[in-house]
Enzyme design. Structure first.
Site, mmCIF file in Angstrom:
data_model
loop_
_atom_site.group_PDB
_atom_site.id
_atom_site.type_symbol
_atom_site.label_atom_id
_atom_site.label_comp_id
_atom_site.label_asym_id
_atom_site.label_seq_id
_atom_site.Cartn_x
_atom_site.Cartn_y
_atom_site.Cartn_z
ATOM 1 N N ASP A 3 8.156 4.329 2.265
ATOM 2 C CA ASP A 3 6.732 4.261 2.580
ATOM 3 C C ASP A 3 6.283 5.628 3.081
ATOM 4 O O ASP A 3 5.960 5.829 4.248
ATOM 5 C CB ASP A 3 6.482 3.189 3.642
ATOM 6 C CG ASP A 3 5.013 2.842 3.769
ATOM 7 O OD1 ASP A 3 4.217 3.289 2.919
ATOM 8 O OD2 ASP A 3 4.657 2.107 4.705
ATOM 9 N N GLU B 82 -2.513 4.945 -6.052
ATOM 10 C CA GLU B 82 -3.595 4.063 -5.626
ATOM 11 C C GLU B 82 -4.947 4.419 -6.236
ATOM 12 O O GLU B 82 -5.342 5.582 -6.314
ATOM 13 C CB GLU B 82 -3.711 4.088 -4.100
ATOM 14 C CG GLU B 82 -4.660 3.052 -3.552
ATOM 15 C CD GLU B 82 -4.245 2.568 -2.176
ATOM 16 O OE1 GLU B 82 -5.083 1.989 -1.483
ATOM 17 O OE2 GLU B 82 -3.071 2.756 -1.802
ATOM 18 N N LYS C 14 -1.937 0.953 -7.823
ATOM 19 C CA LYS C 14 -2.104 0.242 -6.558
ATOM 20 C C LYS C 14 -3.589 -0.075 -6.346
ATOM 21 O O LYS C 14 -4.438 0.824 -6.381
ATOM 22 C CB LYS C 14 -1.571 1.124 -5.428
ATOM 23 C CG LYS C 14 -1.094 0.408 -4.198
ATOM 24 C CD LYS C 14 -0.384 1.415 -3.294
ATOM 25 C CE LYS C 14 0.135 0.777 -2.039
ATOM 26 N NZ LYS C 14 0.762 1.783 -1.153
ATOM 27 N N THR D 240 -2.316 -4.276 -2.970
ATOM 28 C CA THR D 240 -2.077 -3.874 -1.594
ATOM 29 C C THR D 240 -3.137 -4.456 -0.666
ATOM 30 O O THR D 240 -4.042 -5.159 -1.101
ATOM 31 C CB THR D 240 -2.037 -2.329 -1.500
ATOM 32 O OG1 THR D 240 -1.626 -1.939 -0.204
ATOM 33 C CG2 THR D 240 -3.400 -1.729 -1.817
ATOM 34 N N PHE E 12 1.085 -6.948 4.189
ATOM 35 C CA PHE E 12 1.174 -6.025 5.317
ATOM 36 C C PHE E 12 1.613 -6.767 6.574
ATOM 37 O O PHE E 12 0.817 -7.489 7.184
ATOM 38 C CB PHE E 12 -0.176 -5.351 5.546
ATOM 39 C CG PHE E 12 -0.423 -4.145 4.660
ATOM 40 C CD1 PHE E 12 0.051 -4.106 3.363
ATOM 41 C CD2 PHE E 12 -1.138 -3.065 5.135
ATOM 42 C CE1 PHE E 12 -0.172 -3.005 2.552
ATOM 43 C CE2 PHE E 12 -1.367 -1.955 4.335
ATOM 44 C CZ PHE E 12 -0.886 -1.926 3.042
#
Length: 324
Positions: free
Chosen positions: A17, A96, A132, A156, A178
């Protein structure tokens, strides 16, 4: 003695990450995932200076002007960073879509296609790239279209079972629930200083999603994300994938206690059954979940703010100020 990190790698695919190339090389994850926040931090270091220069030159060439749009430069930078990351990982990288497009299905589809085309122009195998997208209704429906075109999607900012069900129905490749941000919300609401990982609402959310997917045969990959402590990771050992910060990777690598596997497909037969949802039902159930509604909106705002800051920094480069 074998570290908990090594033990975890036998049960779960470990993802980095971070957008920091040195950290990726150090920890050698299978995959890597980035977002505007991580990319903004990375470009502040000299290690990415050459990529910014390359992105600017590429955007100038594409636009046939010395002053390309910072959005275009940002897309080029994201793709160049992703391509470089792929040289250090054997698996995939996630790139993303601009969070400001989170409520525009068609614009999200167009940007995803554009990013994929940029990767192709750089000779990257797009089977190793995931796009993403924020798990709004519009984002999930954009992913439905993209997946049918062969563009793998990582949904996400996922905080609820409602979002997870809709993603499975849309046939997305991977979701990123998350964990830590869910914990943050409950700590703020209750005034507690901490919650034991076994009772952590973020951990419990991922466990519920994982069990639901496995019991119903959904192929969508569950990748826990946004961890606040090592205990959260340990209680999700066995999840399909976990994306972990360098700091927590370091902690796991120094811990030589035994790590027990917590999640397995064989133990998921107690999951509940839910029908597919239409847009009205999705929005209602998400609205009823105060935590998920708050954190989804907050996450989009944060990613959008970092995207704007990244573009402001890139604008300085365009104008000749190379100190973003």
């Amino acid at each position: 003695m074998t570290s908990k990190l090594d033990q975890l790698r036998h049960m779960t695919t470990v993802v980095a990450d971070t957008g920091d190339l040195d950290a990726i090389r150090q920890w050698q994850p299978r995959d890597a995932t980035t977002n505007p926040s991580l990319l903004l931090k990375a470009v502040a270091s000299n290690a990415y200076r050459h990529l910014i220069e390359q992105a600017l030159a590429w955007a100038q060439e594409r636009a046939k002007t010395d002053s390309p749009d910072p959005v275009a430069v940002g897309d080029c930078l994201a793709v160049l960073a992703g391509a470089q990351i792929l040289q250090s990982v054997p698996g995939m990288v996630s790139t993303e879509v601009d969070a400001r497009l989170s409520f525009d299905r068609d614009a999200t589809i167009a940007r995803a296609r554009h990013l994929t085309d940029l990767y192709r122009q750089k000779g990257v195998d797009t089977d190793r790239v995931m796009i993403k997208i924020a798990a709004t209704w519009e984002g999930i429906q954009a992913a439905r279209v993209l997946e049918r075109e062969g563009i793998a999607c990582n949904l996400t900012l996922l905080f609820s079972f409602t979002q997870a069900m809709a993603c499975a129905d849309a046939g997305v490749t991977l979701i990123s629930p998350f964990v830590g941000r869910i914990l943050d919300w409950y700590l703020a609401q209750t005034g507690q200083a901490s919650i034991d990982p076994a009772n952590d609402p973020g951990v419990q959310s991922v466990q519920r999603i994982y069990n639901y997917y496995k019991s119903h045969g959904y192929p969508t990959i569950v990748m826990g994300a946004s961890f606040r402590n090592q205990g959260e990771i340990e209680h999700l050992a066995g999840c399909d994938r976990l994306t972990i910060s360098p700091q927590l990777l370091e902690a796991l690598s120094q811990d030589t206690d035994t790590l027990e596997q917590q999640l397995t497909p064989d133990n998921s037969n107690r999951a509940e059954t839910h029908p597919c949802m239409d847009e009205r039902e999705f929005r209602w159930h998400l609205n009823e979940d105060a935590m998920a509604s708050d954190k989804l909106a907050d996450g989009i705002r944060r990613f959008a703010a970092d995207q704007r800051q990244l573009e402001a920094n890139l604008e300085k480069w365009i104008q000749g100020d190379s100190t973003p």
